[in-house]
Design an enzyme around this catalytic site. Structure first.
Site, mmCIF file in Angstrom:
data_model
loop_
_atom_site.group_PDB
_atom_site.id
_atom_site.type_symbol
_atom_site.label_atom_id
_atom_site.label_comp_id
_atom_site.label_asym_id
_atom_site.label_seq_id
_atom_site.Cartn_x
_atom_site.Cartn_y
_atom_site.Cartn_z
ATOM 1 N N ARG A 152 0.858 -1.176 0.000
ATOM 2 C CA ARG A 152 0.000 0.000 0.000
ATOM 3 C C ARG A 152 0.895 1.227 0.000
ATOM 4 N NH1 ARG A 152 -3.306 -3.151 -1.319
ATOM 5 N NH2 ARG A 152 -5.400 -3.497 -0.448
ATOM 6 N N GLU A 195 -3.211 7.612 -4.073
ATOM 7 C CA GLU A 195 -3.821 6.995 -5.262
ATOM 8 C C GLU A 195 -5.297 7.398 -5.355
ATOM 9 O OE1 GLU A 195 -3.407 2.742 -5.436
ATOM 10 O OE2 GLU A 195 -1.270 2.798 -5.022
ATOM 11 N N HIS A 224 -0.307 0.323 -9.443
ATOM 12 C CA HIS A 224 -0.951 -0.678 -8.575
ATOM 13 C C HIS A 224 -1.447 -1.872 -9.389
ATOM 14 C CE1 HIS A 224 -3.171 -0.977 -4.446
ATOM 15 N NE2 HIS A 224 -2.815 -2.169 -4.889
ATOM 16 N N GLY A 245 -0.358 -7.212 -8.959
ATOM 17 C CA GLY A 245 -1.163 -8.428 -8.863
ATOM 18 C C GLY A 245 -2.065 -8.671 -10.049
ATOM 19 N N TYR A 246 -1.866 -7.927 -11.140
ATOM 20 C CA TYR A 246 -2.805 -7.961 -12.261
ATOM 21 C C TYR A 246 -2.470 -9.010 -13.318
ATOM 22 C CZ TYR A 246 -5.999 -4.074 -11.362
ATOM 23 O OH TYR A 246 -6.992 -3.274 -10.873
#
Length: 375
Positions: free
Chosen positions: A209, A237, A254, A257-258
């Site tokens: 984060r 963000e 961010h 994790g995509y």
């Protein structure tokens, strides 16, 4: 039954169409009015699920978040209304682990270093931190772990303090949730004082984060004594500190994790949980949803060294592409979220099979996650 779902969740219609009407929404800007008559709410980390969001809803039967972290969910409030909640712990751990491993290889290439000669400090040894450790262990890299809650709870692994990592490690990578209270609070875990103590050649990575690192303190450090830095998450963000972006080596919005596998698994875990709550059988398979793996079966005649391994990793996912695009759009209104929304679904190492034609050892690469075939 009405299901209100984040528009960025893949395979929602394939998995949930039998449950009722699906309404896809912008999770960042979801309003109480939009969820007023929802029976099921499926979100990602950009949606704050709390009393304000659910104030107009009296019929909600389930809230699911297709994420590892749950700091955006007021679980106490959901419990007070007896609304079941589920997240997706570990769903994108492999994706994050491979992102960090790729990033470390990119830094090693840029700074002329051997990753195997580095000691990497992993702050947060849960699902994602452990995935990073697996990749690094497979390549023979020494790791040090810091996770006070796991250490107190009897985890058998060896742990160090954050201060020890700052003193002894060559790289730090963060994998903790954001918390504000208690002895283990992670808000500004790397604060101005700790940022100032980082060695001049310390590599710094944050994929947890944005608020875990004081971004203004990091900006001041980069302007005076810059470090090799990789940031996938940012304070503020979807509006990162604009002056900081040009001063880091790799910048992304961010999306660590995509991977397609990670995002699909997150959705599938929520499908399984809703089936369980409603007493329905799980009649769909994650394997059937995912595209066929890349079994072109690249041939290897010998184990790759670091430069060749980097090329192999780039073949699966070239982190530099996302970095270049992010630098172009990060100051454009909605650029951060639009890049996430339209992010091309990257694959994980497991999507690529490697054929070892001479029968020599491929254990290192299979431990990294590549599908291995010996002929």
């Amino acid at each position: 039954m009405k299901l209100v779902v984040d528009e960025n969740m893949p395979y929602v219609r394939e998995l949930f169409a039998d449950f009722g009407d699906i309404v896809a929404v912008n999770g960042r800007h979801l309003s109480a009015e939009q969820v007023r008559d929802a029976d099921v709410l499926l979100v990602r980390s950009v949606t704050q699920v709390n009393q304000a969001l659910l104030a107009q809803n009296t019929q909600l039967k389930f809230v699911g978040s297709a994420t590892i972290g749950t700091d955006h969910i007021d679980q106490d409030y959901l419990a007070s209304r007896n609304i079941p909640f589920a997240s997706a712990p570990g769903c994108n751990a492999t994706s994050v682990g491979e992102y960090v491993f790729n990033a470390l290889l990119e830094l090693a290439e840029k700074y002329g270093a051997e990753l195997r000669h580095k000691t990497v400090g992993i702050v947060g040894a849960g699902n994602t931190g452990s995935a990073v450790a697996r990749c690094l262990n497979a390549w023979g890299v020494k790791v040090m772990l810091c996770d006070p809650p796991l250490q107190r709870n009897g985890d058998s692994r060896e742990f160090c303090s954050l201060d020890m990592l700052i003193e002894q490690a060559d790289a730090l990578t963060f994998h903790v949730p954001i918390t504000h209270d208690g002895a283990d609070a992670t808000f500004h875990l790397l604060d101005a004082e700790k940022v100032s103590r980082l060695k001049a050649d310390m590599w710094l990575i944050n994929v947890s984060r944005g608020e875990v690192i004081d971004n203004h303190a990091l900006l001041a450090r980069q302007q005076s004594q810059p470090l090799p830095v990789v940031l996938d998450v940012w304070e503020g963000e979807p509006t990162p500190l604009a002056a900081l972006v040009p001063l880091v080596d790799i910048a992304t919005p961010h999306i660590a994790g995509y991977s397609l596998e990670g995002k699909a698994l997150g959705t599938f875990m929520l499908y399984q949980r809703l089936c369980e709550l409603l007493g329905r059988s799980v009649d769909k398979s994650l394997t059937d949803l995912l595209p066929t793996a890349w079994y072109q079966q690249l041939s290897l005649s010998e184990m790759p060294e670091q430069t060749a391994l980097l090329r192999l990793c780039r073949f699966v996912y070239d982190l530099r592409d996302d970095d270049r695009q992010f630098r172009k759009i990060h100051q454009i209104p909605d650029g951060f979220d639009n890049m996430r929304k339209n992010h091309r679904h990257r694959r994980e190492f497991s999507a690529l099979a490697l054929v070892n034609t001479d029968g020599s050892e491929v254990d290192c690469l299979t431990k990294l996650g590549f599908a291995g075939v010996v002929r």
